[in-house]
Design a protein around this motif. Structure first.
Motif, PDB file in Angstrom:
ATOM      1  N   GLY A 170     -23.786   4.486 -41.889  1.00 30.09           N
ATOM      2  CA  GLY A 170     -23.910   3.573 -40.487  1.00 30.09           C
ATOM      3  C   GLY A 170     -24.432   2.173 -40.853  1.00 30.09           C
ATOM      4  N   GLU A 171     -25.301   2.137 -41.693  1.00 29.32           N
ATOM      5  CA  GLU A 171     -25.880   0.553 -41.928  1.00 29.32           C
ATOM      6  C   GLU A 171     -24.964  -0.194 -42.324  1.00 29.32           C
ATOM      7  N   LEU A 172     -23.973   0.443 -43.413  1.00 32.02           N
ATOM      8  CA  LEU A 172     -22.856  -0.464 -43.929  1.00 32.02           C
ATOM      9  C   LEU A 172     -21.591  -0.536 -43.442  1.00 32.02           C
ATOM     10  N   TYR A 186     -23.066  -4.394 -50.783  1.00 33.57           N
ATOM     11  CA  TYR A 186     -24.404  -3.598 -50.826  1.00 33.57           C
ATOM     12  C   TYR A 186     -24.990  -3.604 -52.305  1.00 33.57           C
ATOM     13  N   LEU A 187     -24.385  -3.092 -53.270  1.00 34.24           N
ATOM     14  CA  LEU A 187     -24.819  -3.114 -54.477  1.00 34.24           C
ATOM     15  C   LEU A 187     -25.256  -4.471 -55.029  1.00 34.24           C
ATOM     16  N   ARG A 194     -23.607  -6.426 -60.255  1.00 31.94           N
ATOM     17  CA  ARG A 194     -22.477  -7.082 -60.132  1.00 31.94           C
ATOM     18  C   ARG A 194     -21.366  -6.060 -60.717  1.00 31.94           C
ATOM     19  N   ILE A 195     -20.098  -5.971 -59.801  1.00 32.22           N
ATOM     20  CA  ILE A 195     -19.039  -4.957 -60.563  1.00 32.22           C
ATOM     21  C   ILE A 195     -17.954  -6.203 -61.084  1.00 32.22           C
ATOM     22  N   GLN A 233     -22.617   5.110 -57.904  1.00 38.32           N
ATOM     23  CA  GLN A 233     -23.551   4.208 -58.561  1.00 38.32           C
ATOM     24  C   GLN A 233     -24.509   3.814 -57.207  1.00 38.32           C
ATOM     25  N   VAL A 234     -24.014   3.687 -56.190  1.00 36.53           N
ATOM     26  CA  VAL A 234     -24.886   3.540 -54.998  1.00 36.53           C
ATOM     27  C   VAL A 234     -26.057   4.913 -54.566  1.00 36.53           C
ATOM     28  N   ALA A 235     -25.547   5.997 -54.896  1.00 37.27           N
ATOM     29  CA  ALA A 235     -26.090   7.285 -54.875  1.00 37.27           C
ATOM     30  C   ALA A 235     -27.362   7.183 -56.022  1.00 37.27           C
ATOM     31  N   GLN A 236     -27.232   6.708 -57.183  1.00 32.13           N
ATOM     32  CA  GLN A 236     -28.165   6.696 -58.412  1.00 32.13           C
ATOM     33  C   GLN A 236     -29.147   5.793 -57.903  1.00 32.13           C
TER      34      GLN A 236
END
Length: 471
Positions: A170-172, A186-187, A194-195, A233-236
């Motif tokens: 919801g935030e994103l 977000y990351l 950086r991706i 990756q966000v989860a981690q």
């Protein structure tokens, strides 16, 4: 509606704790004494019909939700274990099994674990395995099996992780449409990650360097896989502490199982982030579970959609109870979950009459089947083939079949039920769970005789199989 004795203490406790209420507050809400609620939660007394109705009215849940779930899965697993010839002198009634699973679930789990160890021991002895004499290696549940059972018996739903992922979605602004930009932003802003595009000649999908804070992605990964790996990756980074706490509380016997569970929980968060609970549940109902439309709306793969549908078990806001499985070409069930009464066999191959096997013969199509199991329950079953991986001609492209379905009473919620004669019992294929526990006496596809059934061999008569089953 006749309501038998129900011992559902754990479900009542979970419902109360989800609402963050004390026993006194919860008891007052449903109009009973605190002592009675305490007895219910400890399975010392069954819930009455009036309490069930109060729970349904005050918390907007279906009564059917309270009488199904882990009890069905545990009952199925215990029944399968006790069908082994090891217990040939003991044939418990359904009522006995229900009493054990409802009043002493810990004992049922312990017996199932013992039976798993016995089977592994027997199979290795039969094959003259070179680990003969290494008792622990022969009898212990493998870490993968231990984690699989963990998710199976928590209904494939992890409330804390699911709610946390939904809040971040919801935030994103995630939920429908393109997710890549929001996840990447977000990351970088929140975690300094950086991706970048990685080289195409290496065997990986995602690679993270915690020192440089660089997340390298395979440039040829499908978009749905790419976004899922970024969400992982966000989860981690976002839910790492919560994941570690849940995995630690599960009490796994080995570090390997603990680490495998962490992977599973990170994956769970990623799926819940890309397919947030309320938005996804609403879309599933609006689109009548059209898998392809759901995949397009959420920019997800068919497997991601099917897997997410199998996790919609939030108390008070449940989706349609479905079964979900992924099977490889050898017939191995590599993923499985069932919120329906259909429970997959823990040992042996799946029934060859199940339409999931046909999916490999008709790639690109969603195959429908009306099926009836030996207990008389009828289902709508859907199956399709999926191809994993990416890259070019020399890349590996593993193929699987995925199956999804529900009991016929819920079939109207699926677009795939349109045009099928759901009321014609003759139109249902008679399938089983596994040959070793299937009681059907007339099946041309039977691979092995069922346990605990005496065989009758008539040398003058040959049917579909070279024996008959005694009544």
């Amino acid at each position: 509606m006749a309501i038998g004795k129900l011992y559902i203490g754990r479900k009542v406790r979970d419902l109360r704790e989800t609402g963050k209420m004390t026993q006194g507050q919860f008891a007052e809400r449903i109009g009973i004494s605190t002592s009675y609620l305490n007895q219910i939660e400890n399975n010392q007394r069954p819930v009455s019909a009036s309490v069930l109705l109060a729970l349904a009215e005050k918390f907007q849940i279906d009564i059917a939700e309270l009488s199904t779930g882990e009890g069905d899965r545990l009952l199925s697993a215990l029944s399968e274990a006790l069908s082994d010839p090891l217990f040939e002198t003991y044939s418990p009634s359904l009522q006995e099994l229900k009493l054990v699973t409802q009043n002493a679930p810990g004992l049922a789990h312990a017996l199932i674990t013992c039976h798993q160890a016995y089977r592994r021991n027997s199979e290795q002895l039969a094959g003259f395995n070179d680990t003969l004499g290494r008792a622990a290696a022969m009898t212990e549940t493998t870490p993968y099996e231990e984690v699989r059972d963990f998710f199976h018996f928590v209904d494939n739903y992890i409330h804390e992780i699911d709610v946390m992922a939904e809040a971040l979605a919801g935030e994103l602004g995630l939920g429908e449409g393109e997710s890549h930009a929001a996840l990447a932003g977000y990351l970088e802003k929140r975690h300094g990650v950086r991706i970048v595009r990685g080289p195409a000649d290496e065997d990986y999908i995602r690679r993270f360097d915690p020192e440089s804070r660089v997340l390298m992605m395979n440039p040829y990964a499908p978009a749905a896989s790419r976004d899922f790996q970024i969400a992982l990756q966000v989860a981690q980074l976002h839910a790492g502490r919560q994941v570690d706490a849940i995995a630690a509380a599960a009490g796994f016997r080995t570090d390997e199982a603990y680490e495998i569970c962490r992977i599973g929980l990170h994956n769970y968060f990623a799926g819940a982030l890309l397919l947030p609970y309320q938005k996804f549940l609403k879309a599933a109902m609006e689109l009548r579970h059209d898998l392809e439309l759901l995949a397009m709306r959420f920019n997800a793969s068919l497997e991601q959609v099917c897997h997410r549908l199998s996790t919609l078990q939030r108390p008070g806001h449940k989706g349609v109870p479905i079964f979900f499985a992924r099977i490889d070409r050898a017939g191995n069930i590599t993923k499985r979950h069932s919120a329906a009464r259909l429970q997959f066999a823990r040992f042996g191959a799946a029934c060859p009459l199940w339409n999931v096997h046909q999916a490999f013969e008709m790639p690109g199509r969603i195959i429908r089947q009306l099926a009836e199991t030996p207990d008389g329950v009828r289902y709508l079953s859907l199956a399709t083939q999926i191809t994993k991986g990416g890259g070019g001609f020399r890349s590996a492209h593993p193929r699987y079949a995925i199956a999804l379905g529900c009991e016929i009473s819920y079939a109207g919620s699926f677009v795939y039920a349109d045009g099928l004669d759901l009321g014609n019992r003759a139109g249902f294929d008679l399938i089983g769970i596994s040959c070793r526990i299937c009681e059907r006496t007339k099946c041309a596809q039977r691979a092995v005789p069922p346990f605990k059934r005496k065989l009758i061999v008539d040398h003058d008569v040959r049917g579909p199989v070279p024996y008959k089953l005694a009544d």
